[in-house]
Structures are given as structure tokens and as C-alpha cells.
Motif scaffolding. Structure first.
Motif, PDB file in Angstrom:
ATOM      1  N   GLY A  79      -0.003   4.072 -17.096  1.00 22.71           N
ATOM      2  CA  GLY A  79      -1.430   3.897 -17.328  1.00 22.71           C
ATOM      3  C   GLY A  79      -2.058   2.806 -16.486  1.00 22.71           C
ATOM      4  N   ILE A  80      -1.394   2.424 -15.407  1.00 24.14           N
ATOM      5  CA  ILE A  80      -1.894   1.364 -14.529  1.00 24.14           C
ATOM      6  C   ILE A  80      -2.398   1.997 -13.235  1.00 24.14           C
ATOM      7  N   PRO A  81      -3.668   1.802 -12.879  1.00 19.44           N
ATOM      8  CA  PRO A  81      -4.155   2.361 -11.614  1.00 19.44           C
ATOM      9  C   PRO A  81      -3.478   1.673 -10.432  1.00 19.44           C
ATOM     10  N   ALA A  82      -3.032   2.471  -9.464  1.00 19.04           N
ATOM     11  CA  ALA A  82      -2.315   1.918  -8.310  1.00 19.04           C
ATOM     12  C   ALA A  82      -2.776   2.620  -7.043  1.00 19.04           C
ATOM     13  N   PHE A  83      -2.681   1.887  -5.928  1.00 21.64           N
ATOM     14  CA  PHE A  83      -3.084   2.428  -4.633  1.00 21.64           C
ATOM     15  C   PHE A  83      -2.062   2.001  -3.588  1.00 21.64           C
ATOM     16  N   VAL A  84      -1.693   2.929  -2.703  1.00 18.37           N
ATOM     17  CA  VAL A  84      -0.747   2.631  -1.625  1.00 18.37           C
ATOM     18  C   VAL A  84      -1.549   2.249  -0.387  1.00 18.37           C
ATOM     19  N   PHE A  85      -1.440   0.983   0.023  1.00 20.07           N
ATOM     20  CA  PHE A  85      -2.085   0.514   1.240  1.00 20.07           C
ATOM     21  C   PHE A  85      -1.121   0.656   2.409  1.00 20.07           C
ATOM     22  N   GLY A  86      -1.634   1.039   3.552  1.00 13.13           N
ATOM     23  CA  GLY A  86      -0.826   1.124   4.759  1.00 13.13           C
ATOM     24  C   GLY A  86      -0.251   2.495   5.023  1.00 13.13           C
ATOM     25  N   GLU A  87      -0.506   3.438   4.141  1.00 14.55           N
ATOM     26  CA  GLU A  87       0.045   4.783   4.296  1.00 14.55           C
ATOM     27  C   GLU A  87      -0.453   5.452   5.577  1.00 14.55           C
ATOM     28  N   ASN A  88      -1.709   5.252   5.912  1.00 15.70           N
ATOM     29  CA  ASN A  88      -2.286   5.884   7.096  1.00 15.70           C
ATOM     30  C   ASN A  88      -1.918   5.173   8.390  1.00 15.70           C
ATOM     31  N   LEU A  89      -1.286   4.011   8.303  1.00 15.47           N
ATOM     32  CA  LEU A  89      -0.923   3.259   9.496  1.00 15.47           C
ATOM     33  C   LEU A  89       0.459   3.615  10.034  1.00 15.47           C
ATOM     34  N   LEU A  90       1.192   4.465   9.327  1.00 14.03           N
ATOM     35  CA  LEU A  90       2.564   4.769   9.737  1.00 14.03           C
ATOM     36  C   LEU A  90       2.629   5.495  11.074  1.00 14.03           C
ATOM     37  N   GLY A  91       1.594   6.206  11.452  1.00 12.58           N
ATOM     38  CA  GLY A  91       1.587   6.919  12.722  1.00 12.58           C
ATOM     39  C   GLY A  91       1.437   6.014  13.925  1.00 12.58           C
ATOM     40  N   ALA A  92       1.046   4.775  13.707  1.00 11.99           N
ATOM     41  CA  ALA A  92       0.840   3.834  14.804  1.00 11.99           C
ATOM     42  C   ALA A  92       2.046   2.918  14.961  1.00 11.99           C
ATOM     43  N   GLY A  93       3.239   3.451  14.760  1.00 13.82           N
ATOM     44  CA  GLY A  93       4.455   2.649  14.768  1.00 13.82           C
ATOM     45  C   GLY A  93       4.698   1.857  16.033  1.00 13.82           C
ATOM     46  N   GLY A  94       4.231   2.308  17.168  1.00 10.37           N
ATOM     47  CA  GLY A  94       4.465   1.578  18.397  1.00 10.37           C
ATOM     48  C   GLY A  94       3.599   0.343  18.534  1.00 10.37           C
ATOM     49  N   GLU A  95       2.529   0.262  17.776  1.00  8.98           N
ATOM     50  CA  GLU A  95       1.604  -0.845  17.924  1.00  8.98           C
ATOM     51  C   GLU A  95       1.571  -1.776  16.721  1.00  8.98           C
ATOM     52  N   LEU A  96       2.285  -1.416  15.650  1.00  7.40           N
ATOM     53  CA  LEU A  96       2.309  -2.237  14.442  1.00  7.40           C
ATOM     54  C   LEU A  96       3.738  -2.638  14.120  1.00  7.40           C
ATOM     55  N   PRO A  97       3.922  -3.695  13.343  1.00  9.66           N
ATOM     56  CA  PRO A  97       5.280  -4.030  12.925  1.00  9.66           C
ATOM     57  C   PRO A  97       5.871  -2.892  12.096  1.00  9.66           C
ATOM     58  N   LEU A  98       7.157  -2.669  12.216  1.00  8.02           N
ATOM     59  CA  LEU A  98       7.776  -1.536  11.540  1.00  8.02           C
ATOM     60  C   LEU A  98       7.984  -1.764  10.054  1.00  8.02           C
ATOM     61  N   PHE A  99       7.994  -3.004   9.591  1.00 11.67           N
ATOM     62  CA  PHE A  99       8.260  -3.290   8.188  1.00 11.67           C
ATOM     63  C   PHE A  99       7.109  -4.062   7.581  1.00 11.67           C
ATOM     64  N   GLY A 100       6.947  -3.936   6.286  1.00  8.14           N
ATOM     65  CA  GLY A 100       5.917  -4.689   5.583  1.00  8.14           C
ATOM     66  C   GLY A 100       4.547  -4.067   5.614  1.00  8.14           C
ATOM     67  N   ILE A 101       4.437  -2.832   6.086  1.00 12.78           N
ATOM     68  CA  ILE A 101       3.134  -2.177   6.166  1.00 12.78           C
ATOM     69  C   ILE A 101       2.742  -1.589   4.813  1.00 12.78           C
ATOM     70  N   LEU A 102       3.694  -0.982   4.104  1.00 18.72           N
ATOM     71  CA  LEU A 102       3.402  -0.284   2.861  1.00 18.72           C
ATOM     72  C   LEU A 102       3.404  -1.244   1.678  1.00 18.72           C
ATOM     73  N   ARG A 103       2.277  -1.271   0.973  1.00 15.74           N
ATOM     74  CA  ARG A 103       2.138  -2.120  -0.201  1.00 15.74           C
ATOM     75  C   ARG A 103       1.512  -1.303  -1.318  1.00 15.74           C
ATOM     76  N   VAL A 104       2.042  -1.442  -2.518  1.00 18.76           N
ATOM     77  CA  VAL A 104       1.458  -0.803  -3.688  1.00 18.76           C
ATOM     78  C   VAL A 104       0.678  -1.878  -4.422  1.00 18.76           C
ATOM     79  N   CYS A 105      -0.625  -1.667  -4.548  1.00 17.35           N
ATOM     80  CA  CYS A 105      -1.499  -2.681  -5.136  1.00 17.35           C
ATOM     81  C   CYS A 105      -2.108  -2.180  -6.437  1.00 17.35           C
ATOM     82  N   VAL A 106      -2.372  -3.131  -7.322  1.00 16.05           N
ATOM     83  CA  VAL A 106      -2.978  -2.849  -8.619  1.00 16.05           C
ATOM     84  C   VAL A 106      -4.136  -3.817  -8.823  1.00 16.05           C
ATOM     85  N   PRO A 107      -5.062  -3.504  -9.744  1.00 21.50           N
ATOM     86  CA  PRO A 107      -6.135  -4.458 -10.052  1.00 21.50           C
ATOM     87  C   PRO A 107      -5.563  -5.767 -10.591  1.00 21.50           C
TER      88      PRO A 107
END
Length: 91
Positions: free
Chosen positions: A24-52
């Protein structure tokens, strides 16, 4: 929004999100759309699950009950560099 979980990969992030939503906790995955830019972003630490903000304590409890937090703390880097790790050694 507060980071409740730092994911290793996309499956891990969505697993954590579903655990939170089932609790029952609202959650959002940040960084999901950035995975395609792997050559220009760090490979780790992009995906974060955030809550209010007010839901952070409940989110930590739900993730711990699901076995996703283990010994690590929420917001901790999923692949920390260990002090005792010698790194790459010559053959």
C-alpha cells in the motif's frame, strides 16, 4: 520523494516497487528510461526506487520483510568497493 532502495538492475527495481505497492505504499522507479544511454552514464547507481517522504519508514520495513534489504542500508550503493579488495592483480 526519498530513496527507499537502490537497485542492481531493472528486474530488481520493479520487484522492490511491486513489494512496496502490495504493502500500500506508492513507489516510483527513477532512472528506468536512462538505461539506454549506457555509454554516456555511469553503469551503476542509476536505478532508484523512491517513495513519498512520510512513507519511508514503512517502505524500509516492507522491503526488509521481503528480504530485499539484507545487511545493506537503504540508499547504499549496491556494489560498494570494499577496503580489503585488492582490485585487479597482474597475472
Amino acid at each position: 520523494m526519498q530513496v527507499a532502495y537502490r537497485a542492481h538492475n531493472l528486474f530488481d527495481a520493479h520487484l522492490a516497487r511491486h513489494v512496496l505497492e502490495d504493502a500500500g505504499i506508492p513507489a516510483f522507479v527513477f532512472g528506468e528510461n536512462l538505461l539506454g544511454a549506457g555509454g554516456e552514464l555511469p553503469l551503476f547507481g542509476i536505478l532508484r526506487v523512491c517513495v513519498p517522504d512520510p512513507c519511508l519508514a514503512d517502505a524500509e520495513s516492507a522491503l526488509q520483510a521481503a528480504g530485499l534489504l539484507g545487511a545493506g542500508l537503504p540508499g547504499e550503493d549496491p556494489d560498494p568497493i570494499l577496503e580489503d579488495d585488492p582490485g585487479l592483480l597482474p597475472a
